[in-house]
Design a protein around this motif. Sequence first.
Motif, short mmCIF file in Angstrom:
data_model
loop_
_atom_site.label_atom_id
_atom_site.label_comp_id
_atom_site.label_asym_id
_atom_site.label_seq_id
_atom_site.Cartn_x
_atom_site.Cartn_y
_atom_site.Cartn_z
N GLY A 20 0.79 -1.22 0.00
CA GLY A 20 0.00 0.00 0.00
C GLY A 20 0.82 1.27 0.00
O GLY A 20 0.30 2.34 -0.22
N GLY A 21 2.07 1.22 0.28
CA GLY A 21 2.90 2.41 0.27
C GLY A 21 2.72 3.26 1.52
O GLY A 21 1.93 2.94 2.41
N ALA A 22 3.45 4.32 1.57
CA ALA A 22 3.38 5.22 2.72
C ALA A 22 2.08 6.01 2.70
O ALA A 22 1.56 6.32 1.63
N PRO A 23 1.53 6.32 3.86
CA PRO A 23 0.30 7.11 3.87
C PRO A 23 0.55 8.50 3.31
O PRO A 23 1.58 9.10 3.55
N LYS A 24 -0.41 8.96 2.54
CA LYS A 24 -0.29 10.28 1.93
C LYS A 24 -0.84 11.34 2.87
O LYS A 24 -1.80 11.09 3.59
N ALA A 25 -0.23 12.49 2.82
CA ALA A 25 -0.71 13.60 3.65
C ALA A 25 -2.05 14.07 3.10
O ALA A 25 -2.23 14.18 1.89
N LYS A 26 -2.96 14.33 4.01
CA LYS A 26 -4.28 14.81 3.59
C LYS A 26 -4.18 16.27 3.18
O LYS A 26 -3.54 17.07 3.85
N LYS A 27 -4.82 16.58 2.08
CA LYS A 27 -4.86 17.97 1.64
C LYS A 27 -6.04 18.64 2.31
O LYS A 27 -7.12 18.08 2.40
N SER A 28 -5.80 19.82 2.81
CA SER A 28 -6.89 20.56 3.44
C SER A 28 -6.78 22.02 3.06
O SER A 28 -5.73 22.50 2.66
N LYS A 29 -7.89 22.69 3.22
CA LYS A 29 -7.89 24.13 2.99
C LYS A 29 -7.21 24.78 4.19
O LYS A 29 -6.53 24.12 4.95
N ALA A 30 -7.44 26.02 4.40
CA ALA A 30 -6.85 26.72 5.53
C ALA A 30 -7.26 26.02 6.83
O ALA A 30 -8.40 25.62 6.99
N SER A 31 -6.30 25.86 7.71
CA SER A 31 -6.63 25.19 8.96
C SER A 31 -7.07 26.24 9.98
O SER A 31 -6.41 27.24 10.18
N LEU A 32 -8.20 25.96 10.59
CA LEU A 32 -8.72 26.86 11.61
C LEU A 32 -8.39 26.32 12.98
O LEU A 32 -8.44 25.11 13.19
N PRO A 33 -8.04 27.18 13.91
CA PRO A 33 -7.79 26.69 15.26
C PRO A 33 -9.09 26.18 15.88
O PRO A 33 -10.17 26.62 15.52
N LYS A 34 -8.97 25.22 16.79
CA LYS A 34 -10.14 24.70 17.49
C LYS A 34 -10.40 25.61 18.69
O LYS A 34 -9.74 25.50 19.71
N PRO A 35 -11.34 26.53 18.55
CA PRO A 35 -11.59 27.46 19.65
C PRO A 35 -12.38 26.81 20.78
O PRO A 35 -13.04 25.79 20.60
N MET A 36 -12.30 27.42 21.96
CA MET A 36 -13.07 26.98 23.11
C MET A 36 -14.32 27.85 23.20
O MET A 36 -14.23 29.07 23.12
N PHE A 37 -15.46 27.22 23.36
CA PHE A 37 -16.71 27.94 23.41
C PHE A 37 -17.32 27.84 24.80
O PHE A 37 -17.14 26.84 25.49
N ASP A 38 -18.06 28.88 25.17
CA ASP A 38 -18.73 28.89 26.46
C ASP A 38 -20.06 28.15 26.42
O ASP A 38 -20.59 27.80 27.46
N SER A 39 -20.60 27.95 25.23
CA SER A 39 -21.90 27.28 25.13
C SER A 39 -21.99 26.52 23.81
O SER A 39 -21.24 26.78 22.87
N GLN A 40 -22.93 25.60 23.74
CA GLN A 40 -23.15 24.85 22.51
C GLN A 40 -23.71 25.76 21.43
O GLN A 40 -23.44 25.57 20.24
N ALA A 41 -24.49 26.76 21.83
CA ALA A 41 -25.05 27.70 20.85
C ALA A 41 -23.93 28.48 20.16
O ALA A 41 -23.99 28.72 18.95
N GLU A 42 -22.91 28.89 20.91
CA GLU A 42 -21.77 29.59 20.31
C GLU A 42 -21.07 28.69 19.31
O GLU A 42 -20.71 29.13 18.21
N GLU A 43 -20.87 27.44 19.67
CA GLU A 43 -20.20 26.51 18.77
C GLU A 43 -21.02 26.27 17.49
O GLU A 43 -20.47 26.25 16.39
N ARG A 44 -22.34 26.13 17.65
CA ARG A 44 -23.20 25.95 16.48
C ARG A 44 -23.13 27.17 15.56
O ARG A 44 -23.04 27.05 14.34
N TYR A 45 -23.17 28.37 16.15
CA TYR A 45 -23.10 29.59 15.35
C TYR A 45 -21.76 29.68 14.63
O TYR A 45 -21.71 30.00 13.44
N TYR A 46 -20.68 29.38 15.33
CA TYR A 46 -19.34 29.43 14.73
C TYR A 46 -19.26 28.47 13.55
O TYR A 46 -18.79 28.84 12.47
#
Length: 143
Positions: A20-46
């Motif tokens: 199978g060969g070496a695993p290939k690096a996944k291509k992704s768009k801009a990486s966003l930091p995983k922010p901390m939210f105070d509520s689930q509603a904030e996370e849903r909105y984000y």
Amino acid sequence: MTEAELQDLLKKNPALRVRGGAPKAKKSKASLPKPMFDSQAEERYYNAYIAPGIYSGLIRDCQLHRTFEIIPATEHWGQKYPARVYTPDFVVCWRDGLVEVIEIKGKVIKRLQRDYHLRRQLFIIKYCNPNEWRFREIKAEEV
């Protein structure tokens, strides 16, 4: 196992085969930091509005829980009073230069924070009006 370690192992053991060969690096768009939210509603909105705007380039910058001083610390006859601050959920800078301050509030939290209305009004007077920022309060139940 690193690539160098794999090559070394293959040199020492010529009978080994790599499947199978070496695993290939996944291509992704801009990486966003995983922010901390105070509520689930904030996370849903984000996830529903902010992150897609950042990926598409409509949003130039987004700050979470940025603190603004609305009343400076003071002292009166030996009694010290701390500074009072307002911390909105999101401060969004759009591509066209518009700055939008977004607050996600649930009914219960709004009632529990008795001074919220006053802090919000002081924030609007001190920061939003002079800088021509837009202020939006979104009900958590609507997100």
